[in-house]
Design an enzyme around this catalytic site. Structure first.
Site, mmCIF file in Angstrom:
data_model
loop_
_atom_site.group_PDB
_atom_site.id
_atom_site.type_symbol
_atom_site.label_atom_id
_atom_site.label_comp_id
_atom_site.label_asym_id
_atom_site.label_seq_id
_atom_site.Cartn_x
_atom_site.Cartn_y
_atom_site.Cartn_z
ATOM 1 N N ASN A 61 0.831 -1.206 0.000
ATOM 2 C CA ASN A 61 0.000 0.000 0.000
ATOM 3 C C ASN A 61 0.864 1.254 0.000
ATOM 4 O O ASN A 61 1.929 1.303 0.616
ATOM 5 C CB ASN A 61 -1.038 -0.009 1.130
ATOM 6 C CG ASN A 61 -0.477 -0.247 2.521
ATOM 7 O OD1 ASN A 61 0.560 -0.871 2.674
ATOM 8 N ND2 ASN A 61 -1.175 0.254 3.513
ATOM 9 N N GLU A 63 0.236 5.167 0.683
ATOM 10 C CA GLU A 63 -0.715 6.170 1.152
ATOM 11 C C GLU A 63 -0.278 7.578 0.755
ATOM 12 O O GLU A 63 0.862 7.800 0.336
ATOM 13 C CB GLU A 63 -0.884 6.048 2.679
ATOM 14 C CG GLU A 63 -1.535 4.727 3.057
ATOM 15 C CD GLU A 63 -1.794 4.556 4.539
ATOM 16 O OE1 GLU A 63 -2.468 3.580 4.903
ATOM 17 O OE2 GLU A 63 -1.309 5.391 5.346
ATOM 18 N N CYS A 72 -3.912 0.554 -2.884
ATOM 19 C CA CYS A 72 -3.803 -0.694 -2.115
ATOM 20 C C CYS A 72 -2.651 -1.555 -2.639
ATOM 21 O O CYS A 72 -2.236 -1.452 -3.800
ATOM 22 C CB CYS A 72 -5.085 -1.503 -2.237
ATOM 23 S SG CYS A 72 -6.557 -0.714 -1.562
ATOM 24 N N GLU A 74 -2.721 -4.781 -3.261
ATOM 25 C CA GLU A 74 -3.148 -5.744 -4.274
ATOM 26 C C GLU A 74 -3.134 -5.119 -5.666
ATOM 27 O O GLU A 74 -2.641 -5.698 -6.626
ATOM 28 C CB GLU A 74 -4.564 -6.258 -3.967
ATOM 29 C CG GLU A 74 -4.698 -6.960 -2.635
ATOM 30 C CD GLU A 74 -5.078 -6.013 -1.493
ATOM 31 O OE1 GLU A 74 -4.577 -4.868 -1.449
ATOM 32 O OE2 GLU A 74 -5.889 -6.431 -0.653
ATOM 33 N N CYS A 111 -10.011 -5.326 -0.230
ATOM 34 C CA CYS A 111 -11.151 -4.417 -0.252
ATOM 35 C C CYS A 111 -11.971 -4.659 -1.525
ATOM 36 O O CYS A 111 -11.542 -5.347 -2.451
ATOM 37 C CB CYS A 111 -10.683 -2.964 -0.174
ATOM 38 S SG CYS A 111 -10.060 -2.284 -1.729
ATOM 39 N N CYS A 114 -10.269 -3.704 -4.876
ATOM 40 C CA CYS A 114 -9.262 -4.674 -5.320
ATOM 41 C C CYS A 114 -9.917 -5.964 -5.805
ATOM 42 O O CYS A 114 -9.438 -6.596 -6.748
ATOM 43 C CB CYS A 114 -8.262 -4.957 -4.207
ATOM 44 S SG CYS A 114 -7.150 -3.562 -3.907
HETATM 45 ZN ZN LIG Z 1 -7.869 -2.633 -2.002
#
Ligand SMILES: [Zn+2]
Length: 156
Positions: A61, A63, A72, A74, A111, A114
């Site tokens: 990830n 940010e 993210c 993934e 999530c 993803c």
């Molecule tokens: Zn995600």
């Protein structure tokens, strides 16, 4: 009105029960948690994808102070695969996460965004993804994103 039921099947495995190939992919995802950029959430997620040509790519990830810009783990891994090996199918994805206490005991789950990206990856290459959700207690092994994302959006 008719009621329909959607059920999901997945395997729960100890790390030692995974194949050597799967253990290596999980270890790559774990290593990615150590280099993720998560100064706001302090929730470090790592991902790794394996391509049909054997190449393994990591993601973690990323940010941003403007939260919507963040990415993210993934998708950073999946998009790196698409950007560098557009003609080679992705066959497996592993995900791991750590917080201030260390690696999570329970498997971390992707999530919804993803999951949608995984739907597209399966559609793009015409094959189900082998998905490994790692936790120190056990790993969930899922064959096909439809188990995590039933009734997914698709224009195909
Ligand atoms: Zn995600």
């Amino acid at each position: 009105m008719e009621v329909k039921t959607i059920s999901t099947t997945f395997h729960v495995a100890n790390f030692e029960e995974l194949s050597e190939e799967d253990r290596m992919l999980v270890e790559k995802a774990i290593s990615q948690t150590e280099i993720s950029y998560a100064p706001y959430s302090h929730f470090h997620v790592g991902a790794a994808v394996r391509l049909d040509n054997g190449v393994v790519l990591g993601g973690c990830n990323q940010e941003n102070a403007a939260f919507g810009v963040s990415m993210c783990a993934e998708r950073s891994a999946l998009f790196a695969a698409g950007a560098n090996y557009p003609d080679v199918a992705v066959n497996s994805v592993a995900i791991a996460a750590r917080d201030a206490s260390g690696l999570l005991a329970e498997p971390v789950s992707p999530c919804g965004v993803c999951r949608q990206a995984m739907v597209e990856t399966e559609s793009r290459y015409g094959k189900p993804l082998h998905i490994l959700l790692y936790g120190t207690r056990h790993t969930f092994v899922i064959n096909g994103i439809s188990s995590l994302m039933p009734l997914a959006f698709s224009t195909f």
